[in-house]
Design a protein around this motif. Structure first.
Motif, PDB file in Angstrom:
ATOM      1  N   ALA A 130     -31.415  12.342 -34.932  1.00 32.62           N
ATOM      2  CA  ALA A 130     -30.551  12.018 -36.246  1.00 32.62           C
ATOM      3  C   ALA A 130     -31.411  11.241 -37.151  1.00 32.62           C
ATOM      4  CB  ALA A 130     -29.381  11.252 -35.731  1.00 32.62           C
ATOM      5  N   GLU A 131     -30.681  11.366 -38.365  1.00 34.32           N
ATOM      6  CA  GLU A 131     -31.382  10.781 -39.549  1.00 34.32           C
ATOM      7  C   GLU A 131     -30.701   9.086 -39.590  1.00 34.32           C
ATOM      8  OE1 GLU A 131     -30.289  13.265 -42.783  1.00 34.32           O
ATOM      9  OE2 GLU A 131     -32.092  14.566 -42.497  1.00 34.32           O
ATOM     10  N   GLU A 132     -31.635   8.575 -40.317  1.00 28.69           N
ATOM     11  CA  GLU A 132     -31.097   7.066 -40.252  1.00 28.69           C
ATOM     12  C   GLU A 132     -30.055   6.648 -40.974  1.00 28.69           C
ATOM     13  OE1 GLU A 132     -34.038   4.229 -41.472  1.00 28.69           O
ATOM     14  OE2 GLU A 132     -35.538   4.683 -40.116  1.00 28.69           O
ATOM     15  N   ASP A 133     -29.706   7.476 -42.116  1.00 36.39           N
ATOM     16  CA  ASP A 133     -28.314   7.254 -42.692  1.00 36.39           C
ATOM     17  C   ASP A 133     -27.121   7.640 -42.040  1.00 36.39           C
ATOM     18  OD1 ASP A 133     -29.117   9.863 -42.842  1.00 36.39           O
ATOM     19  OD2 ASP A 133     -28.231  10.233 -45.088  1.00 36.39           O
ATOM     20  N   GLN A 134     -27.557   8.802 -41.037  1.00 35.73           N
ATOM     21  CA  GLN A 134     -26.327   9.105 -40.039  1.00 35.73           C
ATOM     22  C   GLN A 134     -26.135   7.914 -38.987  1.00 35.73           C
ATOM     23  OE1 GLN A 134     -28.122  12.860 -38.800  1.00 35.73           O
ATOM     24  NE2 GLN A 134     -26.408  13.831 -39.574  1.00 35.73           N
ATOM     25  N   LEU A 135     -27.155   7.505 -38.619  1.00 31.95           N
ATOM     26  CA  LEU A 135     -27.195   6.384 -37.621  1.00 31.95           C
ATOM     27  C   LEU A 135     -26.347   5.004 -38.437  1.00 31.95           C
ATOM     28  CD1 LEU A 135     -27.769   4.578 -35.088  1.00 31.95           C
ATOM     29  CD2 LEU A 135     -30.242   4.024 -36.271  1.00 31.95           C
ATOM     30  N   LEU A 136     -26.790   4.659 -39.721  1.00 30.87           N
ATOM     31  CA  LEU A 136     -25.981   3.668 -40.038  1.00 30.87           C
ATOM     32  C   LEU A 136     -24.355   3.807 -40.405  1.00 30.87           C
ATOM     33  CD1 LEU A 136     -25.783   1.108 -41.663  1.00 30.87           C
ATOM     34  CD2 LEU A 136     -26.563   2.077 -43.757  1.00 30.87           C
ATOM     35  N   ARG A 137     -24.165   5.198 -40.640  1.00 29.09           N
ATOM     36  CA  ARG A 137     -22.745   5.510 -40.643  1.00 29.09           C
ATOM     37  C   ARG A 137     -21.961   5.656 -39.349  1.00 29.09           C
ATOM     38  NH1 ARG A 137     -18.769   4.485 -43.255  1.00 29.09           N
ATOM     39  NH2 ARG A 137     -17.163   6.170 -43.483  1.00 29.09           N
ATOM     40  N   ALA A 138     -22.962   5.859 -38.360  1.00 32.03           N
ATOM     41  CA  ALA A 138     -22.146   5.874 -36.911  1.00 32.03           C
ATOM     42  C   ALA A 138     -21.937   4.333 -36.716  1.00 32.03           C
ATOM     43  CB  ALA A 138     -23.110   6.444 -36.019  1.00 32.03           C
TER      44      ALA A 138
END
Length: 384
Positions: free
Chosen positions: A151-159
């Protein structure tokens, strides 16, 4: 021509049943409690878990049971004909969860997924689902969300902004072990890099972010307890990991590992005990009583195994030992270390009955390893 009616979301959940049974989601090594059903039911998807927010009924499910990865142990691997393939749209899963919350069937969500059309697309669907639950349905309760490999880092942050806990499953403790389990996954690039990014977010951002967890599959490919605990210890100390889950391997028909022996449940339990010693009891990896090629004894818990070797002939005086030393004594955890430290400032501890009065349930467990005011504690003789 007869039109086939498509199942609604509740029916799809019921068909899924206990699809996430092999993905632990509760606190310390607890087994999930389920009520067996005669017919497929929404209750098949409800797990009664001990979460960081306390015990609660949790909807534990997948966004899709389809997957393009070919992990050798997984019941949902690509090409396995026996797998039940069910897929949700974010809106329908979010709505069904809201209905279950309103009906008081659940008060928490554990959401994972197979991977379809790539990790990024799959992660978007997971995030869309949680975003709808949080924004449209204004749910403020517990959510445990899986982050897909790659997964992308911005997706990780949103999670991490949406959930209370996020899991990034490493599955294997070394690149070689992971390749033997899941040949399409990359430990460093797809998984450890995400944990490192998550740790960085928690250090640098001034907002509430989810705690971090990971999971290992135990025993399928020759992994040792030393390998598993060494990586777990590094993640606790360097990345601030909150929780390491261990899942004892069980063979699944129709997978390449279907004929491998199951890993004994007691091995999973010993790993949990050891992991908590590293995380909560200030133990070092070098303190672990490994035997043979780097595994733990199965017949005795690791704390007692260490005490048998180190304290049997050199017992600790409970009136003098410091906090770190007291945490080495079988039968004493962090809570009762504090109780002991307070009690000995007020009185001299000379008898096991005094320890029992402090709330220590089985002081006889510690008796062979301690002194009370310089003396071996008197133990009641067994009658035969």
């Amino acid at each position: 021509m007869q039109v086939r009616r498509q199942p609604d979301a509740a029916q799809k959940l019921a068909r899924m049943g206990n699809v996430t049974l092999f993905e632990p989601g509760g606190e310390p090594g607890t087994k999930e409690k389920r009520i067996p059903q005669q017919q497929p039911s929404l209750k098949d998807c409800v797990s009664h878990l001990q979460t960081p927010k306390g015990p609660m009924p949790v909807l534990k499910t997948l966004m899709t049971t389809a997957c393009e990865r070919n992990c050798y142990y997984c019941p949902f691997r690509a090409g396995r004909s026996q797998a039940r393939r069910v897929t949700f749209r974010p809106e329908e899963l979010a709505k069904t969860f809201d209905q279950m919350v309103r009906a008081r069937l659940v008060d928490g969500l554990f959401l994972s997924s197979g991977i379809i059309k790539g990790s990024v697309t799959t992660q978007d669907k997971l995030l869309d689902t949680i975003d709808i639950i949080r924004r449209r349905y204004r749910y403020r309760g517990y959510i445990h969300l899986k982050v897909m490999p790659g997964a992308e880092e911005d997706q990780l942050l949103r999670a991490m902004q949406l959930a209370d806990r996020v899991s990034i499953n490493l599955e294997g403790p070394t690149p070689q072990r992971l390749r033997a389990l899941a040949p399409k996954k990359d430990l460093d690039r797809e998984l450890l890099s995400l944990l490192q990014a998550a740790s960085r977010f928690r250090r640098e951002r001034r907002e509430r972010l989810a705690s971090l967890a990971t999971q290992f599959v135990v025993g399928a490919v020759g992994d040792t307890d030393l390998e598993l605990l060494a990586l777990g210890d590094r993640l606790y100390n360097q990345l601030g990991l909150a929780r390491t889950y261990f899942s004892a391997f069980n063979p699944v028909p129709g997978t390449p590992f279907e004929n491998l022996p199951a890993t004994p449940a007691i091995r999973e339990f010993r790993l949990y005990q050891s992991s908590f010693l590293l995380r909560d009891y200030q133990w070092e990896l070098e303190d672990m009583p490994f035997i043979g090629e780097g595994n733990l004894r199965l017949d005795i818990d690791p704390k007692r195994a260490w005490a048998e070797e180190n304290l049997r002939h050199a017992p600790l005086d409970l009136m003098k030992a410091d906090r770190t030393q007291l945490l080495r004594v079988p039968g004493i955890g962090p809570k009762y270390v504090q109780v002991l430290l307070r009690a000995r400032r007020q009185a001299t501890l000379r008898d096991l009955s005094q320890l029992r009065a402090l709330g220590i349930r089985a002081p006889e467990q510690m008796a062979p390893f301690v002194l009370l005011d310089g003396q071996r504690p008197l133990q009641q003789q067994r009658l035969f």
